[in-house]
Write a protein that holds these residues in place. Structure first.
Motif, PDB file in Angstrom:
ATOM      1  N   ARG A   1      27.518  53.046  59.878  1.00 38.87           N
ATOM      2  CA  ARG A   1      26.461  54.004  59.581  1.00 38.87           C
ATOM      3  C   ARG A   1      27.038  55.305  59.030  1.00 38.87           C
ATOM      4  N   ASP A   2      26.149  56.221  58.619  1.00 42.57           N
ATOM      5  CA  ASP A   2      26.572  57.523  58.115  1.00 42.57           C
ATOM      6  C   ASP A   2      27.276  58.316  59.206  1.00 42.57           C
ATOM      7  N   SER A   3      28.142  59.225  58.768  1.00 42.35           N
ATOM      8  CA  SER A   3      28.847  60.089  59.707  1.00 42.35           C
ATOM      9  C   SER A   3      27.872  61.036  60.401  1.00 42.35           C
ATOM     10  N   PHE A   4      28.186  61.388  61.639  1.00 41.62           N
ATOM     11  CA  PHE A   4      27.364  62.359  62.359  1.00 41.62           C
ATOM     12  C   PHE A   4      27.294  63.684  61.613  1.00 41.62           C
ATOM     13  N   LEU A   5      28.352  64.026  60.876  1.00 41.89           N
ATOM     14  CA  LEU A   5      28.357  65.292  60.131  1.00 41.89           C
ATOM     15  C   LEU A   5      27.270  65.340  59.068  1.00 41.89           C
TER      16      LEU A   5
ATOM     17  N   TYR B   1      24.351  64.749  59.488  1.00 44.60           N
ATOM     18  CA  TYR B   1      23.154  65.277  60.146  1.00 44.60           C
ATOM     19  C   TYR B   1      23.366  66.702  60.653  1.00 44.60           C
ATOM     20  N   SER B   2      24.519  67.270  60.341  1.00 47.23           N
ATOM     21  CA  SER B   2      24.842  68.608  60.826  1.00 47.23           C
ATOM     22  C   SER B   2      25.036  69.576  59.668  1.00 47.23           C
ATOM     23  N   GLU B   3      25.343  70.812  60.010  1.00 47.53           N
ATOM     24  CA  GLU B   3      25.603  71.838  59.009  1.00 47.53           C
ATOM     25  C   GLU B   3      27.076  71.861  58.615  1.00 47.53           C
ATOM     26  N   TYR B   4      27.875  71.021  59.250  1.00 44.33           N
ATOM     27  CA  TYR B   4      29.320  71.084  59.071  1.00 44.33           C
ATOM     28  C   TYR B   4      29.800  70.146  57.970  1.00 44.33           C
ATOM     29  N   HIS B   5      30.954  70.480  57.409  1.00 37.87           N
ATOM     30  CA  HIS B   5      31.548  69.667  56.350  1.00 37.87           C
ATOM     31  C   HIS B   5      33.029  69.485  56.647  1.00 37.87           C
ATOM     32  N   GLU B   6      33.462  68.236  56.706  1.00 43.51           N
ATOM     33  CA  GLU B   6      34.862  67.953  56.997  1.00 43.51           C
ATOM     34  C   GLU B   6      35.708  68.167  55.750  1.00 43.51           C
ATOM     35  N   GLU B   7      36.683  69.073  55.848  1.00 44.18           N
ATOM     36  CA  GLU B   7      37.552  69.397  54.726  1.00 44.18           C
ATOM     37  C   GLU B   7      38.993  69.469  55.222  1.00 44.18           C
ATOM     38  N   LYS B   8      39.875  69.978  54.369  1.00 41.67           N
ATOM     39  CA  LYS B   8      41.254  70.202  54.795  1.00 41.67           C
ATOM     40  C   LYS B   8      41.354  71.590  55.421  1.00 41.67           C
ATOM     41  N   TYR B   9      42.143  71.684  56.476  1.00 39.57           N
ATOM     42  CA  TYR B   9      42.242  72.942  57.199  1.00 39.57           C
ATOM     43  C   TYR B   9      43.703  73.349  57.344  1.00 39.57           C
ATOM     44  N   SER B  10      43.912  74.658  57.448  1.00 40.95           N
ATOM     45  CA  SER B  10      45.262  75.192  57.540  1.00 40.95           C
ATOM     46  C   SER B  10      45.757  75.186  58.983  1.00 40.95           C
ATOM     47  N   VAL B  11      47.058  75.366  59.123  1.00 39.55           N
ATOM     48  CA  VAL B  11      47.658  75.455  60.457  1.00 39.55           C
ATOM     49  C   VAL B  11      47.129  76.697  61.174  1.00 39.55           C
ATOM     50  N   GLU B  12      46.911  77.750  60.407  1.00 37.57           N
ATOM     51  CA  GLU B  12      46.382  78.992  60.993  1.00 37.57           C
ATOM     52  C   GLU B  12      44.998  78.773  61.599  1.00 37.57           C
ATOM     53  N   GLU B  13      44.167  77.993  60.925  1.00 33.76           N
ATOM     54  CA  GLU B  13      42.838  77.696  61.454  1.00 33.76           C
ATOM     55  C   GLU B  13      42.934  76.847  62.726  1.00 33.76           C
ATOM     56  N   LEU B  14      43.877  75.923  62.739  1.00 36.09           N
ATOM     57  CA  LEU B  14      44.074  75.091  63.925  1.00 36.09           C
ATOM     58  C   LEU B  14      44.543  75.946  65.102  1.00 36.09           C
TER      59      LEU B  14
ATOM     60  N   MET C   1      29.410  55.115  66.987  1.00 38.30           N
ATOM     61  CA  MET C   1      30.496  54.330  67.544  1.00 38.30           C
ATOM     62  C   MET C   1      31.879  54.867  67.175  1.00 38.30           C
ATOM     63  N   GLN C   2      31.982  55.661  66.122  1.00 42.60           N
ATOM     64  CA  GLN C   2      33.282  56.208  65.746  1.00 42.60           C
ATOM     65  C   GLN C   2      33.784  57.128  66.859  1.00 42.60           C
ATOM     66  N   GLU C   3      35.032  56.932  67.274  1.00 49.06           N
ATOM     67  CA  GLU C   3      35.542  57.642  68.442  1.00 49.06           C
ATOM     68  C   GLU C   3      35.646  59.147  68.239  1.00 49.06           C
ATOM     69  N   ASP C   4      36.023  59.578  67.040  1.00 46.43           N
ATOM     70  CA  ASP C   4      36.123  61.023  66.797  1.00 46.43           C
ATOM     71  C   ASP C   4      34.745  61.677  66.857  1.00 46.43           C
ATOM     72  N   GLU C   5      33.732  60.992  66.340  1.00 46.25           N
ATOM     73  CA  GLU C   5      32.371  61.531  66.376  1.00 46.25           C
ATOM     74  C   GLU C   5      31.821  61.550  67.796  1.00 46.25           C
ATOM     75  N   ALA C   6      32.113  60.501  68.563  1.00 44.29           N
ATOM     76  CA  ALA C   6      31.662  60.456  69.961  1.00 44.29           C
ATOM     77  C   ALA C   6      32.309  61.579  70.758  1.00 44.29           C
ATOM     78  N   GLY C   7      33.589  61.853  70.486  1.00 43.69           N
ATOM     79  CA  GLY C   7      34.270  62.952  71.161  1.00 43.69           C
ATOM     80  C   GLY C   7      33.673  64.293  70.803  1.00 43.69           C
ATOM     81  N   PHE C   8      33.338  64.487  69.529  1.00 43.01           N
ATOM     82  CA  PHE C   8      32.747  65.745  69.076  1.00 43.01           C
ATOM     83  C   PHE C   8      31.353  65.928  69.663  1.00 43.01           C
ATOM     84  N   ILE C   9      30.572  64.859  69.670  1.00 44.50           N
ATOM     85  CA  ILE C   9      29.236  64.913  70.273  1.00 44.50           C
ATOM     86  C   ILE C   9      29.353  65.230  71.761  1.00 44.50           C
TER      87      ILE C   9
END
Length: 379
Positions: free
Chosen positions: A128-132, A134-147, A259-267
């Motif tokens: 199915r579609d990603s949980f994102l 249905y959200s306002e968020y967008h998965e992109e590349k992030y810097s070490v500083e942001e992490l 069912m995706q584990e990363d999405e279940a963890g985020f939820i």
């Protein structure tokens, strides 16, 4: 007489072969869902809620884990089945090959039916579609500083919430009535979150169930299991109590069709942060920090060490106790369990296998970037 006997055997085997058809249908459904994501999403939104409610209704009426005992009964049945056919092969003389054939066809037929049931109840949801979406968020590349910023923010929140839990440094002990309380509130957490994300709304949330064989789950390195054949969220009650609420909401996220584990963890993290209860909130923050700091340790060990060193003594103790708890069960069983889980996840459209759990950090970073952008424009 011999011809009549052979005819009966062939007829019997033909009936068993019919049970292979559901497995073929399930395979076709999975492949179709994999190549037609819009169809898979419609299935998850329209068909899955009806089927899951029908399957999960009766098990939801009892507090014990039906799936736990169902697994035990199935394993006992398989053991007796194997013993039966081994005996048949030994005592048979001219029909040994036929007995082996009958036994193997029976196992394949049972596996076929199980695979079909798994696919129609929850297997399609892997595509199915990603949980994102249905959200306002967008998965992109992030810097070490942001992490590093994410880890520090979570560390600060952990300290504040942990202080609300009192001066007692030991959160490993669980009161007998705690489980029911957290089970009810984990469902409430998903219901509250569904007001923001209607895709999580369900007419039937099956309350998480305690597992009697939790010690065995610990030996296998498992915190919780979503069992699609009963729609139950099964929880390891032997692990540290501050990890239990997050495990509950994680498995409930699977129950909601993600069912995706990363999405279940985020939820799970989002659901826990809906609550004012400090233990539930702490559990969600602990989950998020644990994954985030592990990711930072891989790219900037010095910064990760500095953030961990700045944690309050009670939070540091909780981290040590959690690590000690799981490390005592490391061994053959946990290694086999990890490999089986890795193979299972890869077979179900999660190419990163067990590393899929860690990908929730990208979703946490997406949330952080969105909140920062909202703050920068004064919203």
């Amino acid at each position: 007489m011999e011809k009549r006997r052979e005819s009966i055997i062939k007829k019997h085997l033909s009936k068993r072969l019919l049970f292979i058809i559901p497995g073929v249908v399930a395979y076709i459904l999975n492949k179709y869902a994999q190549n037609h994501l819009d169809w898979a999403e419609q299935y998850s939104r329209v068909v899955y809620p009806v089927l899951s409610n029908a399957v999960g209704f009766l098990p939801s009426l009892v507090k014990i884990s039906v799936s736990e005992w169902l697994v035990v009964l199935v394993l006992l049945f398989l053991l007796l089945y194997i013993v039966y056919y081994v005996r048949k092969v030994i005592i048979s003389k001219g029909t040994r090959r036929m007995e082996v054939y009958r036994g193997l066809v029976g196992i394949i037929a049972m596996g076929s039916v199980i695979y079909f049931c798994f696919t129609v109840v929850s297997g399609v949801n892997y595509h199915r579609d990603s949980f994102l979406s249905y959200s306002e968020y967008h998965e992109e590349k992030y810097s070490v500083e942001e992490l590093a910023e994410l880890c520090q923010s979570l560390a600060d929140d952990l300290g504040l919430v942990r202080a609300q839990l009192g001066a007692d440094p030991d959160l490993l002990v669980q009161a007998s009535d705690d489980f029911d309380y957290y089970a009810q509130h984990s469902v409430l957490s998903l219901q509250m979150l569904s007001e923001q994300y209607p895709v999580l709304e369900r007419s039937l949330y099956s309350t998480p169930k305690p597992v009697v064989l939790s010690k065995l789950m610990s030996r296998a390195g498992i915190q919780g299991i979503f069992f699609p054949f009963t729609l139950e969220s099964n929880i390891n009650v032997d692990m540290p109590v501050f990890t239990i609420p997050a495990a509950m909401t994680h498995e409930l996220a699977h129950q909601c069709g993600f069912m995706q584990e990363d999405e279940a963890g985020f939820i799970s993290y989002l659901a826990c942060t809906q609550q004012d209860d400090p233990m539930i909130l702490y559990s969600g923050l602990f989950l998020a920090f644990d994954h985030s700091i592990s990711a930072l340790e891989q790219v900037d060990p010095a910064k990760a060490l500095a953030i961990k060193s700045g944690l309050s003594q009670t939070v540091q103790l909780d981290m040590v106790q959690n690590e000690q708890y799981w490390s005592q069960y490391e061994g053959v069983i946990s290694n086999v369990s990890t490999r089986l889980n890795d193979a299972y996840l890869k077979a179900n459209n999660q190419t990163d296998g067990v590393y899929s759990y860690n990908k929730m950090v990208n979703l946490l970073l997406a949330e952080q970037r969105y909140k920062r952008s909202r703050t920068s424009v004064g919203l």
